[in-house]
Design an enzyme around this catalytic site. Sequence first.
Site, mmCIF file in Angstrom:
data_model
loop_
_atom_site.group_PDB
_atom_site.id
_atom_site.type_symbol
_atom_site.label_atom_id
_atom_site.label_comp_id
_atom_site.label_asym_id
_atom_site.label_seq_id
_atom_site.Cartn_x
_atom_site.Cartn_y
_atom_site.Cartn_z
ATOM 1 N N CYS A 105 0.844 -1.186 0.000
ATOM 2 C CA CYS A 105 0.000 0.000 0.000
ATOM 3 C C CYS A 105 0.885 1.245 0.000
ATOM 4 O O CYS A 105 1.775 1.371 0.843
ATOM 5 C CB CYS A 105 -0.909 -0.013 1.226
ATOM 6 N N GLU A 106 0.655 2.147 -0.930
ATOM 7 C CA GLU A 106 1.537 3.309 -1.033
ATOM 8 C C GLU A 106 1.310 4.336 0.072
ATOM 9 O O GLU A 106 2.131 5.228 0.268
ATOM 10 C CB GLU A 106 1.403 3.973 -2.397
ATOM 11 N N HIS A 107 0.221 4.217 0.816
ATOM 12 C CA HIS A 107 -0.048 5.183 1.885
ATOM 13 C C HIS A 107 0.768 4.905 3.139
ATOM 14 O O HIS A 107 1.162 5.842 3.843
ATOM 15 C CB HIS A 107 -1.536 5.189 2.234
ATOM 16 N N HIS A 108 1.008 3.616 3.450
ATOM 17 C CA HIS A 108 1.747 3.281 4.665
ATOM 18 C C HIS A 108 2.918 2.340 4.398
ATOM 19 O O HIS A 108 3.632 1.975 5.330
ATOM 20 C CB HIS A 108 0.817 2.626 5.690
ATOM 21 N N GLN A 147 -5.241 -0.450 -4.433
ATOM 22 C CA GLN A 147 -5.918 -1.592 -5.046
ATOM 23 C C GLN A 147 -6.751 -1.159 -6.247
ATOM 24 O O GLN A 147 -6.813 -1.861 -7.254
ATOM 25 C CB GLN A 147 -6.795 -2.309 -4.024
ATOM 26 N N HIS A 175 -5.664 -5.663 3.451
ATOM 27 C CA HIS A 175 -4.693 -4.590 3.630
ATOM 28 C C HIS A 175 -4.177 -4.577 5.066
ATOM 29 O O HIS A 175 -4.956 -4.415 6.007
ATOM 30 C CB HIS A 175 -5.335 -3.236 3.301
ATOM 31 N N CYS A 177 -2.600 -2.308 6.449
ATOM 32 C CA CYS A 177 -2.789 -0.992 7.076
ATOM 33 C C CYS A 177 -4.138 -0.927 7.798
ATOM 34 O O CYS A 177 -4.346 -0.056 8.645
ATOM 35 C CB CYS A 177 -2.668 0.135 6.049
#
Length: 215
Positions: A105-108, A147, A175, A177
């Site tokens: 996941c590119e956010h975390h 995703q 996920h 996260c």
Amino acid sequence: MSNLNAATASIPVAQAEGPRPLGALKRPIDAEDRIAAAVREILTALGENPEREGLRDTPDRVARMYLEVLGGLHQDPRDHLKTQFSADHHHGAVIVKDILFHSMCEHHLLPVHGRAHVAYLPAGGRLTGLSKIARLVEGFARRPQLQERLTDQIAQGMEDILAPEAILVVVEGEHMCMSMRGVRSPGSTTVTTVARGIWASNSAARMEIMALLKG
């Protein structure tokens, strides 16, 4: 050129706003060293001693791991689909189910894992190897991802190279996260779908293929 425009012009394409590129990015020659240095800094910022026995080799190990699990950035997954053939001019749907994938996941920068299901309706009997579709999924998954974007990129890759009459992609992912932090909801599954071509416009045909994917 204003300072703002000058700053924007200097941002690499991969970092700019807008759709992420489907093609390969150039890997910096010092990527491993830079990642290792960043990991050492993170450990130090946490109050750890990166020179103690248990952590001494961790920055280098993490650097190699990132370059492996995010190696899809440095390839064009669509290249796998260029291996094509015509088998008796098959015109029915081709479905590949339960393609396991791991992503980040590119956010975390925490893992995402799940299954992708890909169906397409060949045009002119033009087919690709079944394993090539799995490699397409793997290549796009091994990037910092959302995703929703992963689902779109799989469909776009199929469209770009095979130009089929219809495409349906379903991705199911868990996920970390959500499982490890924040809401802490292990086992929650996110489902994303993309339909292209006649399966986008013909709901009855789309539902028929969706039923086969779920069956």
